[in-house]
Structure formats: C-alpha cells, structure tokens
Design an enzyme around this catalytic site. Structure first.
Site, PDB file in Angstrom:
ATOM      1  N   GLU A   1       1.608  -0.316  -2.950  1.00 50.37           N
ATOM      2  CA  GLU A   1       2.825  -0.576  -3.740  1.00 50.37           C
ATOM      3  C   GLU A   1       3.893  -1.251  -2.880  1.00 50.37           C
ATOM      4  O   GLU A   1       5.010  -0.732  -2.707  1.00 50.37           O
ATOM      5  CB  GLU A   1       3.370   0.733  -4.324  1.00 50.37           C
ATOM      6  CG  GLU A   1       2.406   1.374  -5.284  1.00 50.37           C
ATOM      7  CD  GLU A   1       2.970   2.565  -6.067  1.00 50.37           C
ATOM      8  OE1 GLU A   1       2.496   2.809  -7.175  1.00 50.37           O
ATOM      9  OE2 GLU A   1       3.886   3.240  -5.567  1.00 50.37           O
TER      10      GLU A   1
ATOM     11  N   GLU B   1      -4.548   2.614  -9.508  1.00 49.53           N
ATOM     12  CA  GLU B   1      -3.854   3.876  -9.799  1.00 49.53           C
ATOM     13  C   GLU B   1      -3.441   3.873 -11.255  1.00 49.53           C
ATOM     14  O   GLU B   1      -2.869   2.891 -11.742  1.00 49.53           O
ATOM     15  CB  GLU B   1      -2.568   4.028  -8.965  1.00 49.53           C
ATOM     16  CG  GLU B   1      -2.789   4.474  -7.555  1.00 49.53           C
ATOM     17  CD  GLU B   1      -1.483   4.809  -6.843  1.00 49.53           C
ATOM     18  OE1 GLU B   1      -0.562   5.353  -7.482  1.00 49.53           O
ATOM     19  OE2 GLU B   1      -1.399   4.515  -5.642  1.00 49.53           O
TER      20      GLU B   1
HETATM   21  C1  BG6 Z   1       2.305   5.942  -6.709  1.00 47.42           C
HETATM   22  C2  BG6 Z   1       1.846   6.205  -5.303  1.00 47.42           C
HETATM   23  O1  BG6 Z   1       3.647   5.617  -6.622  1.00 47.42           O
HETATM   24  O2  BG6 Z   1       2.295   6.952  -7.652  1.00 47.42           O
HETATM   25  C3  BG6 Z   1       1.108   7.509  -5.099  1.00 47.42           C
HETATM   26  O3  BG6 Z   1       1.103   5.137  -4.782  1.00 47.42           O
HETATM   27  C4  BG6 Z   1       1.737   8.565  -5.971  1.00 47.42           C
HETATM   28  O4  BG6 Z   1       1.118   7.810  -3.739  1.00 47.42           O
HETATM   29  C5  BG6 Z   1       1.581   8.154  -7.427  1.00 47.42           C
HETATM   30  O5  BG6 Z   1       1.228   9.841  -5.760  1.00 47.42           O
HETATM   31  C6  BG6 Z   1       2.083   9.173  -8.425  1.00 47.42           C
HETATM   32  O6  BG6 Z   1       3.372   9.549  -8.098  1.00 47.42           O
HETATM   33  P1  BG6 Z   1       3.776  11.072  -7.900  1.00 47.42           P
HETATM   34  O7  BG6 Z   1       5.151  11.060  -7.426  1.00 47.42           O
HETATM   35  O8  BG6 Z   1       3.604  11.702  -9.228  1.00 47.42           O
HETATM   36  O9  BG6 Z   1       2.821  11.624  -6.902  1.00 47.42           O
END
Ligand code: BG6
Length: 469
Positions: A172, A364
């Site tokens: 990201e 993701e």
């Molecule tokens: C993304 C990141 O921003 O979202 C991850 O690359 C992160 O590392 C994921 O865990 C979900 O966000 P969060 O804050 O719910 O863990």
C-alpha cells in the site's frame, strides 16, 4: 450468472510478517517500527517494545507455520502472500551482511509452502521498517534508504530465486500520504512533516521500487514483480461538477503511485500539484532512467469506497482503510465503520485495467468482524461466520463480473486468511480469517487454531474455480 475464472487463477490468502509471526526478538531479529506501536497506527509510539503490544507474539506463526500452512493447503491455496520482516534479514537495516538465521526462516517457510504446491507471493516491505532506519535516518525521507533497500532486495532475490516467483515492492505504497511512520518509517510526527519531505520520501520509495524491479529481473528473468496500491474508489458525492472535480483530484493523489509504477514517469497533474504547493523533488542523475523499470503487474488492496465533495458542509466523514472520505448514503458499514461496496471492486478493476493494460492481482480484501467461538456438531469449536462468507462471496461475484468485462485478473488473496493482529487498531478481536486463532486482546488464549464455517466455503470456491459462488 455462471462465473468463469481463468484456468490457473491464483486463489489464496494474505498476511504480513509483523501481524502474525511474533518472535519479535528471536534469532537475531532487530526491532521494527511495529514493535514500538502497541496501539497500531493511531496510537503513540513507545521507546522500546512493551508487553501490551500484541504483535510481539502475534499468533506465533514463527513457531507454528507448519500447522498453518497445512490448513492453507487443506483449503486448496494456490498462493500465499506474506512479507519478509526486513529487520530479520538486516536487523538495523544498514548492515553490510545479512542475518543468516532470518534468511533460514524464510527458506524453511517457502519450502513448506512448495511441499503443498503453494506459490509464495512476497512483499518486501509491509509496514515494518527496521526501527534504526526510522530513528537514525528518519526513514524514507533520507536518500540512504534507497541503498539499504537495494541491498536487502538483492539479498532476498538472490537467496530465494528458485523459491519465489511473485514479489511486491511496498505494501500500500500510497498509504504513506496518511501514515508516514507506519508506511514510510518517517519518525517526524505527521503533523510536523512538510509536504516537501513527504514527497521527497515518496520519490525515494518510487526509485527504490523501480530499482527492485530492475534487480529482480536481472537475478531471475522469470520473476514477476508488482507494486501494491491501497485502492479506494472515490465517487463524487453528487453530480455537481464541483464534486466530480474534487473526486478526480482525490483519485489523482492515489493514481500517482500506480501511474509512476506502470508508466515510469511523473504524471502532469502531479507536476502541477508540486508547482502549486512549492514542492521541488530532488532527483539524482539516473533516477529518470531507473523509473523506466516498470512493474509486471499491478496489485492492490480493496476494502471500501468513499465519496468526495467540493463542499465541506455536505461532508459526513466516514472511516476507511487508513484513508477516509465522505460517507456514501447508499452503503452499509462494517462494525469498524468501513463502508461495504462489492461493486466498487468491479469498478476499480476496470479502472486499473483501462488505465494500465497490465495484469491485476487483488492481494487484500476481507471483512474485519467480531467472531463467536461455538461448539460445532462434531464437538470441535468453530465459528458460524455467514457474514464473512456473504461479504467475500459478493466481492468475488464482482471479480467475476470484471473478468467478464475483459479485465486480466491473475489472482485473489483474501486478507488475514488466518486471524491476526489488525494494523490500524492492533486488535485480535478484529478478525478476518477462515481459521480462528484462540488469542484475545487481553493477552489470554491458547493460540489453538479452529476452522470456521468460511474455511469450508472457501475450500469449495477454490475447488470449483469460482463456480460455487
Ligand atoms: C491494509 C494493510 O491496510 O489493511 C493490512 O495492508 C491491514 O496490513 C489491512 O491489516 C486491514 O486493516 P486492519 O486495520 O483492519 O488490520
């Protein structure tokens, strides 16, 4: 509609070293920025790692990865995305020689994945800059980081050239705009960080990323190296042209990163932004040439969409994955206020495809939710996570729609395929996994693993190559 995913589609799951490995000081590992951020990105930074930091233990993947990889294999994973903790390889970041024990850990992990035919997809830098580079150099603001990253990339590309084909340079990368410490290891508090320093740091990362592509291809011409962007489609709040232009400008701030990675040059709208904000990027001789080493594919995370408006009085702010924007009145949100928009994934896939004409990889996507462990029919603990199944199913249907639209999608790795510590809030109660991990925010739990209902659902999705959706 019957959905046809391409043959060889890379189904799998994603994690990051700092959110699950634990073993924060074992086998020569140095401290990373995560080891001193016990409350996640929003909280204060400590001088030294403190016991309330859930990431110091994570889910103890460092010692239990064999059990976990076996479960991933049972679901039929074709690919597993993880990151290398930079500070396991170069504990301070600026050493000349790597830490052999750190290298050996990833050798063993990649071997274990290959034992089951699972291809590793490896992020070089996922929010875990060695702390020394942050404190002594102010992270990516300092040009020296390019050289340290280059040495690190060369070391792991060489070591794993027969084990890792798919690489991502920075997780990201655009999140540095909002979280300069976590994303860019920048020690200056963000309220005091000048735009000049922020964009200079971004330039250093973009150069380092292009250098990694160059080196990676030299070391293994078969390797495929991508960038990784936090995607967040930004809709105009209303058809008012002011809102449309506000949304366009907001999109530009993020497209900038993909544009440089895919096209190898700075876009005109950024040059204008620099001019109007008194920013002068210092380029070393050769930087323009290095940037021409463009990525093989574009990868991105997708959780939420937002709206933008030119009129702040109309703005009803919503939460988001590191970024936030105006709330969309048509969407519902997760328990953490992240607005859920499956069609936004189809939209963003089409936008990236139209813009770059490169393969795309969704690395993701997922729902952070509170799970309740119950006793299953067979007497084994489980979670009836129909809400997670619903979220993922709806999003994957939209991936299918994008494929029908002609978009070239390489694969899909759902976020946090096994429960882990969240990035923004450092909680374990914000669970994303198909596999429940018995660990809780108060530091209790056995660390046992249990299959959730979604585990079986995802297994069917993969086995049918998406036809069961
Ligand atoms: C993304 C990141 O921003 O979202 C991850 O690359 C992160 O590392 C994921 O865990 C979900 O966000 P969060 O804050 O719910 O863990």
């Amino acid at each position: 509609m019957s959905i046809k995913f391409p043959e060889g589609f890379l189904w799998g799951g994603a994690v990051a070293a700092n959110q699950l490995e634990g073993a924060y000081n074992e086998d020569g590992k140095g401290w990373s920025t995560q080891d001193v951020a016990p409350q996640g990105i929003k909280g204060p930074i400590t001088e030294v790692p403190t016991e309330d930091n859930m990431k110091l233990v994570g889910i103890d993947f460092y010692h239990r990865y064999k059990e976990d990889v076996k479960l991933f294999a049972e679901m039929g994973f074709k690919v597993f995305r993880t990151s290398i903790a930079w500070s396991r390889i170069f504990p301070n970041g600026d050493e000349l020689e790597p830490n052999e024990q750190g290298l050996q850990f990833y050798d063993d992990l990649f071997d274990e994945l290959h034992k089951y035919g699972i291809e590793p997809l490896v992020t070089l830098s996922h929010y875990e800059t060695p702390l020394h580079l942050s404190k002594q150099y102010n992270g990516w603001v300092n040009r020296d980081l390019v050289g340290f990253y280059e040495r690190y990339a060369r070391t792991v590309f060489t070591r794993y050239k027969n084990k890792v084909k798919y690489w991502l340079t920075f997780n990201e990368i655009n999140s540095i705009l909002h979280e300069p410490f976590m994303s860019g290891g920048i020690y200056t508090p963000k309220e005091q960080l000048s735009k000049q320093d922020l964009y200079q740091a971004i330039h250093h990362e973009l150069v380092a990323s292009a250098l990694a592509v160059k080196i990676g291809h030299e070391i293994n011409p078969q390797s495929q190296i991508g960038c990784m962007i936090l995607s967040m489609p930004t809709y105009p709040l209303t058809p008012n042209p002011d809102d449309v232009i506000a949304a366009m400008k907001s999109e530009h701030m993020n497209y900038f990163f993909g544009d440089v990675h895919a096209r190898g040059v700075y876009p005109g709208y950024m040059k204008r932004y620099f001019r109007e904000n008194g920013i002068e990027i210092h380029m070393e001789p050769g930087d323009a040439e290095i940037l021409k080493h463009t990525v093989d594919f574009i990868s991105f995370s997708y959780y939420v969409s937002i709206c933008e408006t030119g009129d702040d009085n109309k703005r009803n702010q919503t939460e988001g994955n590191l970024f936030s924007g105006a709330a969309n009145p048509y969407l519902k949100a997760s328990e953490w206020g992240w607005q859920i928009d499956p069609q936004g994934l189809r939209y963003v896939l089409n936008m990236f495809h139209d813009r770059y004409q490169k393969p795309l990889f969704i690395v993701e996507n997922g729902l952070g939710a509170k799970d309740e462990l119950i006793t299953g029919e067979d007497g084994v603990p489980t979670v009836n996570d129909d809400y997670r199944i619903g979220y993922l199913n709806d999003h994957l249907v939209q991936v299918g729609e994008a494929i029908e639209d002609g978009v070239d999608v390489m694969g899909y790795t759902s976020w946090g395929c096994i429960d882990l510590v969240s990035a923004s809030t450092a909680q374990l109660s914000k669970r994303y996994g198909f596999i429940y991990v018995d660990r809780h925010d108060d530091n209790t739990g056995t660390l046992e693993r249990y299959r959730k209902k979604s585990f079986h659902w995802y297994k069917d999705v993969i086995a049918s190559n998406g036809e069961s959706l």
